[in-house]
Structures are given as C-alpha cells and as structure tokens.
Motif scaffolding. Structure first.
Motif, PDB file in Angstrom:
ATOM      1  N   THR A 196       3.744  17.141  -4.196  1.00  0.00           N
ATOM      2  CA  THR A 196       2.962  15.958  -4.570  1.00  0.00           C
ATOM      3  C   THR A 196       3.758  14.665  -4.411  1.00  0.00           C
ATOM      4  O   THR A 196       3.236  13.598  -4.677  1.00  0.00           O
ATOM      5  N   ASN A 197       5.029  14.786  -4.023  1.00  0.00           N
ATOM      6  CA  ASN A 197       5.916  13.633  -3.814  1.00  0.00           C
ATOM      7  C   ASN A 197       6.025  12.732  -5.052  1.00  0.00           C
ATOM      8  O   ASN A 197       5.735  11.534  -4.985  1.00  0.00           O
ATOM      9  N   PRO A 198       6.456  13.285  -6.172  1.00  0.00           N
ATOM     10  CA  PRO A 198       6.588  12.466  -7.378  1.00  0.00           C
ATOM     11  C   PRO A 198       7.847  11.593  -7.322  1.00  0.00           C
ATOM     12  O   PRO A 198       8.708  11.788  -6.464  1.00  0.00           O
TER      13      PRO A 198
ATOM     14  N   VAL B 174      11.094  22.285   0.898  1.00  0.00           N
ATOM     15  CA  VAL B 174       9.715  21.796   0.758  1.00  0.00           C
ATOM     16  C   VAL B 174       9.675  20.287   0.981  1.00  0.00           C
ATOM     17  O   VAL B 174       8.811  19.775   1.697  1.00  0.00           O
ATOM     18  N   ALA B 175      10.623  19.573   0.396  1.00  0.00           N
ATOM     19  CA  ALA B 175      10.667  18.119   0.556  1.00  0.00           C
ATOM     20  C   ALA B 175      10.826  17.742   2.026  1.00  0.00           C
ATOM     21  O   ALA B 175      10.134  16.848   2.529  1.00  0.00           O
ATOM     22  N   SER B 176      11.690  18.439   2.725  1.00  0.00           N
ATOM     23  CA  SER B 176      11.899  18.166   4.147  1.00  0.00           C
ATOM     24  C   SER B 176      10.621  18.435   4.943  1.00  0.00           C
ATOM     25  O   SER B 176      10.271  17.674   5.847  1.00  0.00           O
ATOM     26  N   ALA B 177       9.911  19.500   4.593  1.00  0.00           N
ATOM     27  CA  ALA B 177       8.683  19.874   5.306  1.00  0.00           C
ATOM     28  C   ALA B 177       7.601  18.811   5.191  1.00  0.00           C
ATOM     29  O   ALA B 177       6.768  18.654   6.084  1.00  0.00           O
ATOM     30  N   ILE B 178       7.586  18.065   4.081  1.00  0.00           N
ATOM     31  CA  ILE B 178       6.553  17.032   3.911  1.00  0.00           C
ATOM     32  C   ILE B 178       7.090  15.619   4.147  1.00  0.00           C
ATOM     33  O   ILE B 178       6.418  14.636   3.864  1.00  0.00           O
ATOM     34  N   GLY B 179       8.330  15.548   4.637  1.00  0.00           N
ATOM     35  CA  GLY B 179       8.892  14.248   5.000  1.00  0.00           C
ATOM     36  C   GLY B 179       9.443  13.449   3.844  1.00  0.00           C
ATOM     37  O   GLY B 179       9.521  12.232   3.917  1.00  0.00           O
ATOM     38  N   CYS B 180       9.832  14.131   2.767  1.00  0.00           N
ATOM     39  CA  CYS B 180      10.406  13.439   1.608  1.00  0.00           C
ATOM     40  C   CYS B 180      11.915  13.639   1.585  1.00  0.00           C
ATOM     41  O   CYS B 180      12.428  14.643   2.083  1.00  0.00           O
ATOM     42  N   ASN B 181      12.596  12.732   0.973  1.00  0.00           N
ATOM     43  CA  ASN B 181      14.039  12.832   0.811  1.00  0.00           C
ATOM     44  C   ASN B 181      14.351  13.190  -0.624  1.00  0.00           C
ATOM     45  O   ASN B 181      14.118  12.404  -1.528  1.00  0.00           O
TER      46      ASN B 181
ATOM     47  N   ILE C 141      -2.872   9.150 -11.770  1.00  0.00           N
ATOM     48  CA  ILE C 141      -1.965   8.149 -12.349  1.00  0.00           C
ATOM     49  C   ILE C 141      -1.210   7.419 -11.241  1.00  0.00           C
ATOM     50  O   ILE C 141      -1.088   6.191 -11.262  1.00  0.00           O
ATOM     51  N   LYS C 142      -0.704   8.165 -10.255  1.00  0.00           N
ATOM     52  CA  LYS C 142       0.016   7.538  -9.135  1.00  0.00           C
ATOM     53  C   LYS C 142      -0.878   6.543  -8.401  1.00  0.00           C
ATOM     54  O   LYS C 142      -0.408   5.506  -7.935  1.00  0.00           O
ATOM     55  N   ASN C 143      -2.161   6.854  -8.299  1.00  0.00           N
ATOM     56  CA  ASN C 143      -3.107   5.988  -7.593  1.00  0.00           C
ATOM     57  C   ASN C 143      -3.477   4.740  -8.397  1.00  0.00           C
ATOM     58  O   ASN C 143      -3.821   3.715  -7.828  1.00  0.00           O
ATOM     59  N   LYS C 144      -3.411   4.821  -9.714  1.00  0.00           N
ATOM     60  CA  LYS C 144      -3.901   3.735 -10.571  1.00  0.00           C
ATOM     61  C   LYS C 144      -2.807   2.834 -11.129  1.00  0.00           C
ATOM     62  O   LYS C 144      -3.110   1.848 -11.790  1.00  0.00           O
ATOM     63  N   THR C 145      -1.548   3.168 -10.902  1.00  0.00           N
ATOM     64  CA  THR C 145      -0.484   2.363 -11.479  1.00  0.00           C
ATOM     65  C   THR C 145       0.618   2.128 -10.455  1.00  0.00           C
ATOM     66  O   THR C 145       0.751   2.891  -9.494  1.00  0.00           O
ATOM     67  N   ILE C 146       1.394   1.084 -10.672  1.00  0.00           N
ATOM     68  CA  ILE C 146       2.556   0.826  -9.816  1.00  0.00           C
ATOM     69  C   ILE C 146       3.804   1.504 -10.374  1.00  0.00           C
ATOM     70  O   ILE C 146       4.857   1.472  -9.748  1.00  0.00           O
ATOM     71  N   LEU C 147       3.678   2.132 -11.522  1.00  0.00           N
ATOM     72  CA  LEU C 147       4.825   2.726 -12.193  1.00  0.00           C
ATOM     73  C   LEU C 147       5.216   4.065 -11.566  1.00  0.00           C
ATOM     74  O   LEU C 147       4.368   4.772 -11.032  1.00  0.00           O
ATOM     75  N   PRO C 148       6.499   4.419 -11.643  1.00  0.00           N
ATOM     76  CA  PRO C 148       6.919   5.729 -11.157  1.00  0.00           C
ATOM     77  C   PRO C 148       6.310   6.840 -12.012  1.00  0.00           C
ATOM     78  O   PRO C 148       6.125   6.672 -13.219  1.00  0.00           O
ATOM     79  N   VAL C 149       6.004   7.962 -11.364  1.00  0.00           N
ATOM     80  CA  VAL C 149       5.412   9.110 -12.061  1.00  0.00           C
ATOM     81  C   VAL C 149       6.325  10.321 -11.879  1.00  0.00           C
ATOM     82  O   VAL C 149       6.633  10.709 -10.749  1.00  0.00           O
TER      83      VAL C 149
END
Length: 157
Positions: A109-111, A148-155, A77-85
């Motif tokens: 998965t960085n949702p 976990v978020a910090s480990a993958i570079g997410c805020n 879904i994230k790949n096929k749409t511009i909408l937030p998931v």
C-alpha cells in the motif's frame, strides 16, 4: 505517540498540538477514518506540523485476531490528508505468526511507515509479548519487504 485509547483526550491533544516534535495519532479501534483524520488535523491546526496518522486495526466481528487491519481505511486517510500514514500490523494481528504476512500487505500500500514490534526474546517482553518478532524473524521479514517494495517501485529504508 497518542495511544488508541487516548485519541479522544483533549487535554493531551491540546498540549501535543503546541509541541514541535513528531506526534503519532493511533486510530482507536472504534473510531471512523473521518474521526481519526479530524483528531490529527486538530493537532496540525493547533500548531504541530509533525503529525503522523497510524492505522492499527479496528474492532470487527472477527474473534480469532485482536483487530482487523483496515487497509481500505488507510487508503482513504492517505487520500484525504496531507499527513503521513503509518500502519501497525503487530497491534492489529495481536499474534506474531500473522505479522509477516500483514507487513508484506502493508508494504504493497506504500505507507509512510510500518510499525513492527520486535524483541530479542519476545516471551520476556514486558508488554505485547504475543505479537513481537524476534530479531532473526524481523531480519528475514525485512528482506521480503524489500523485495515487495522493489516490485512496486518503492524505496524501503
């Protein structure tokens, strides 16, 4: 929020397509990723530009959990749409003991968002009591989620 059971109700969809407020479409447990995207895009094309798609678990052969959280489907879904998931591990698992682990997997998965049901006293919750974390459990989980978020570079906010 359009609950999973109301995902196909075009009376509701038509009305929510005309409002300028955020609307979350929760994927029905029996809907394909394509169908979920089409419903979300229907709202978007009807005029509401504030649509969020939510993966909350699908029906599988498994009987020991309520549903199976479809992280593959969420990635599609994230790949096929511009909408937030957003992801909803609480509804997918159906039991509080599995929500922390699923939540950590969701972070990886960085949702756009994660829905985690909490209640000061889950046993007295009016609905979905079995899947809710108490506030102490949520605070502990949130610390792990930030790591976990910090480990993958997410805020994580």
């Amino acid at each position: 929020q359009i609950g999973a059971k109301a995902m196909w109700d075009y009376g509701i969809l038509n009305k929510l397509g005309k409002v300028n407020k955020p609307v979350m479409v929760k994927r029905s447990f029996a809907a394909t990723t394509q169908e979920c995207c089409q419903i979300a895009e229907y709202l978007f094309n009807y005029g509401n530009k504030n649509v969020i798609v939510c993966e909350r678990g699908i029906r599988t052969f498994e009987t020991n959990t309520r549903f199976t959280l479809d992280l593959c489907g969420a990635a599609w879904i994230k790949n096929k749409t511009i909408l937030p998931v957003a992801l909803d591990p609480s509804h997918a698992m159906g039991y509080s003991y599995g929500v922390p682990e699923l939540s950590l997997a969701c972070i990886a998965t960085n949702p756009s968002g994660i829905i985690i049901e909490t209640h000061p006293d889950p046993k007295s919750a009016k609905s979905d009591a079995s899947q809710q974390l108490n506030f102490k459990e949520f605070r502990m989980l949130f610390k792990k989620m930030k790591s976990v978020a910090s480990a993958i570079g997410c805020n994580l906010k």
